[in-house]
Design an enzyme around this catalytic site. Structure first.
Site, mmCIF file in Angstrom:
data_model
loop_
_atom_site.group_PDB
_atom_site.id
_atom_site.type_symbol
_atom_site.label_atom_id
_atom_site.label_comp_id
_atom_site.label_asym_id
_atom_site.label_seq_id
_atom_site.Cartn_x
_atom_site.Cartn_y
_atom_site.Cartn_z
ATOM 1 C CD GLU B 70 -1.769 -2.382 1.520
ATOM 2 O OE1 GLU B 70 -0.619 -2.607 1.952
ATOM 3 O OE2 GLU B 70 -2.631 -3.282 1.434
ATOM 4 C CG HIS B 139 -10.333 -6.930 6.739
ATOM 5 N ND1 HIS B 139 -9.429 -7.424 7.652
ATOM 6 C CD2 HIS B 139 -9.787 -7.160 5.517
ATOM 7 C CE1 HIS B 139 -8.381 -7.933 7.002
ATOM 8 N NE2 HIS B 139 -8.582 -7.779 5.708
#
Lengths: 348, 333
Positions: B70, B139
């Site tokens: 990321e 998440h």
């Protein structure tokens, strides 16, 4: 090719001029900082001139570079004007970033300079991004990410190299190993003798060159550039160099001794290149003195310009946060100012 | 464009997921400088299937799978945006912003400013938020408050299929970095979506999704639909106006304030944690602009300051829903 090329006598003279200009700029910046004229802090490039200038000598003027904390040298190597650089160090409106960046953040995207950077290791991902744009639009350019030896320990650097390697992007990563990551010697930050060995992990070439020798740096970067333009992906070039000054101006440097600094100064990149040009009959001592006084005059003029040019209007603090200005900037700028604003104005 | 005006365009019924996909497809067709990148966005079609089919349609140059990296790809997108292309990044789950935060907060957010306005950063980050899938706390987060808090970043969070399409297109066309926060629990929610290729939702414009006179509910993402349901169920007892701010930064203060001036009562419903966040900002602006219009204390509906747990009864305990909105309205109506 670049505005200067080490394959021609004129180019070699221009390279020497840029190195000398970097040194004059940084010596002056150090003095003006010590005098309290320059706010913030400054990180000088003195001793490392052969790396930035050598790398840029092998780049085209529209290639990109992303720089480090120690970015003055990269700016001058890339062809930026010391006048606007110095104005930026002084926080003036005419500086490259209108006084919003300062020493650690000088940038000029139009000149291919994607910014010095206050965050160690943040430049390589940006260089990978520039290489992505180049690749995506099939442009004939490359992007160089400069990083220090300390940044080789940063995760995002490895992510950037891995991405550039996986996508065969036209990127070059130039590690300036100046032997200290801030105040800690390189050996205490890495268990590798040559930092370029990290390139093996990405299956890209990694070379270590003498960073005090402009020709060695230029040749390695030229080769990397050819490889990048051929679509063969990135290269890591480690240039072994040395910074004569502390990490920042005012650093008391308890981590090293004067003897070590003197040993490196014996191999000074400017002196050695100058001597070679004199040996080749391309330069005389008098010409070098003249070149140096011209550089010093350029920097004196830059300082004079920086001192005299206007500071930004305080309202500029609220400009350029976005390309498309949101109403919040007007709303809250009024609150913050001592003369008050309309907020809290539900006086019914 | 108001919700009303949007509906005057020709529309089709589609899900939020399809609306976003249509937005991406139209923008990929419209502008060659636009491309998608992210983890599994290509052949896989995105873990929540938003980009499904686009790889086959546009090829691997324009729908690019990245490594699980990321910081690297968020930085690369930033550098790419500064140098002439318009990347649209999928950050698979917004919680992963933590991994890339350096590039987001110090590079993407600050480059335009620190360069004196001399670099444009047309980067779009699409990312999923919210609990409800049993995905646990790494998440299920709602990080829109952090992003909206950083100067230099814009944050939008659609609550309907139409605004999902319109905001995604506006984000891609914007020259600023824009985060599009997609609540994963509404991907299957259907609505009327304008099919006009020029339809966009301007960033910074709220939508009055339902008009009412007694209580204003400012709701985001999943809670827009749930609040509309509550408003319908209270019809006859309480007349509820539902506003979807759609854009969290910039925030359309004016539309919210006008509504509160009319109703005198406000509920703010957003899935993020209650302390120091999106609710607080909306409440602060309303008290600055419409304090004397308020007839009752402002109510907040959100996640109590805890993480989103895994076990379904725990998850249901902490996630704000329509019952919480109803209870908040009833406290002040």
């Amino acid at each position: 090719m670049a505005d200067f090329d080490l394959d021609s006598a004129d180019g070699r003279r221009e390279a020497l001029r840029r190195m000398v200009t970097i040194r004059a700029f940084d010596e002056e910046a150090g003095d003006r900082f010590a005098d309290g004229e320059i706010p913030g802090f400054v990180h000088l490039y003195i001793g490392e001139e052969a790396v930035g200038v050598g790398a840029c000598a092998s780049l085209d003027s529209d290639d990109y570079i992303a720089s480090t904390h120690r970015g003055h040298g990269h700016c001058i190597a890339k062809g930026l004007d010391p006048k606007y650089m110095m104005a930026e160090l002084y926080g003036k409106a005419e500086g490259y970033c209108n006084g919003k960046g300062g020493s650690m953040h000088i940038a000029d995207v139009d000149a291919g300079m994607l910014g010095a950077n206050g965050i160690v290791g943040a430049g390589p991902p940006l260089a990978t991004g520039a290489a992505l744009s180049i690749d995506y639009q099939d442009r004939d350019q490359v992007a160089v990410g400069f990083l220090g030896d300390g940044a080789v320990a940063q995760g995002q650097v490895h992510e950037a190299i891995n991405l550039a390697s996986t996508w065969d992007l036209p990127a070059i990563f130039v590690v300036e190993n100046n032997h200290y990551g801030e105040g800690t010697p390189v050996e205490k930050q890495h268990n590798l003798e040559n930092l370029s060995d990290t390139a093996q992990a990405y299956d890209i070439p990694g070379v270590t060159v003498d960073g005090m020798d402009i020709t060695a740096v230029a040749e390695a970067v030229a080769e990397a550039r050819e490889r990048a333009r051929a679509g063969d992906g990135p290269t890591m070039v480690e240039a072994q160099t040395y910074r004569y000054r502390g990490h920042y101006e005012g650093d008391e440097e308890p981590y090293r001794d004067e003897d070590e600094i003197e040993r490196w100064k014996d191999r000074d990149p400017i002196e050695s290149f100058k001597d070679r040009l004199i040996e080749r009959g391309e330069l005389t001592d008098e010409e070098f003195d003249e070149l140096r006084s011209d550089a010093e005059a350029t920097i004196e003029n830059a300082v004079e310009y920086a001192q005299e040019t206007d500071s930004p209007d305080p309202t500029a603090a609220y400009e350029d946060v976005f390309a498309d200005r949101p109403p919040e900037l007007d709303r809250f700028a009024n609150v913050a100012r001592t003369d008050g604003g309309a907020n809290g104005g539900d006086h019914r | 464009m108001t919700a009303q005006a949007e509906l005057e365009l020709e529309t089709e019924t589609m899900t939020v997921r399809e609306a976003i996909r249509q937005a991406l497809r139209e923008e990929l067709q419209r502008d060659e400088d636009v491309y998608l990148m992210g983890e599994d966005v290509g052949l896989f079609g995105g873990v929540l299937e938003v980009t499904s089919g686009l790889f086959e349609e546009f090829g691997e140059e324009r729908v690019r799978d990245t490594p699980i990296s990321e910081a690297g790809f968020m930085g690369a997108a930033t550098g790419a945006a500064a140098t002439g292309t318009r990347p649209v990044v999928e950050l698979m789950f917004s919680d992963f912003a933590g991994v890339a935060m350096e590039q987001i907060m110090n590079q993407m957010a600050k480059m335009h400013y620190m360069f004196g306005g001399k670099a444009e950063l047309p980067v779009t980050v699409r990312t999923t938020e919210g609990g409800g899938m049993g995905a646990a706390s790494q998440h299920s987060g709602t990080v829109h408050t952090w992003i909206a808090h950083f100067p230099g970043l814009k944050a939008v969070a659609p609550g309907t299929a139409a605004s999902a399409k319109g905001l995604t297109k506006a984000a891609i066309r914007s020259d600023d970095p824009v985060f599009v926060f997609e609540n994963k629990m509404i991907y299957e929610q259907s609505g009327e979506v304008p099919t006009d290729e020029d339809f966009t939702v301007p960033i910074g414009e709220a939508a009055v999704e339902r008009e009412g006179d007694d209580v204003t509910v400012v709701a985001t993402q999943r809670l827009v639909g749930e609040s509309l349901g509550v408003a319908d169920s209270l019809e006859g007892d309480v007349s509820v106006e539902v506003i979807d701010p759609r854009s969290l930064y910039p925030l359309d203060t004016e539309t919210i304030v006008e509504s509160v001036e009319k109703t005198g009562r406000l509920v703010v419903a957003d899935e993020s944690p209650l302390s120091y966040g999106t609710h607080a900002e909306i409440v602060a602006r309303v008290q600055e602009e419409a304090f004397f219009s308020l007839d009752a204390p402002i109510q907040r509906v959100g996640t109590p300051d805890t993480h989103i747990p895994f076990s379904p009864p725990l998850e249901q305990e902490v996630l704000p829903d329509d019952d919480d909105v109803r209870a908040a309205i009833e406290r002040i109506a």
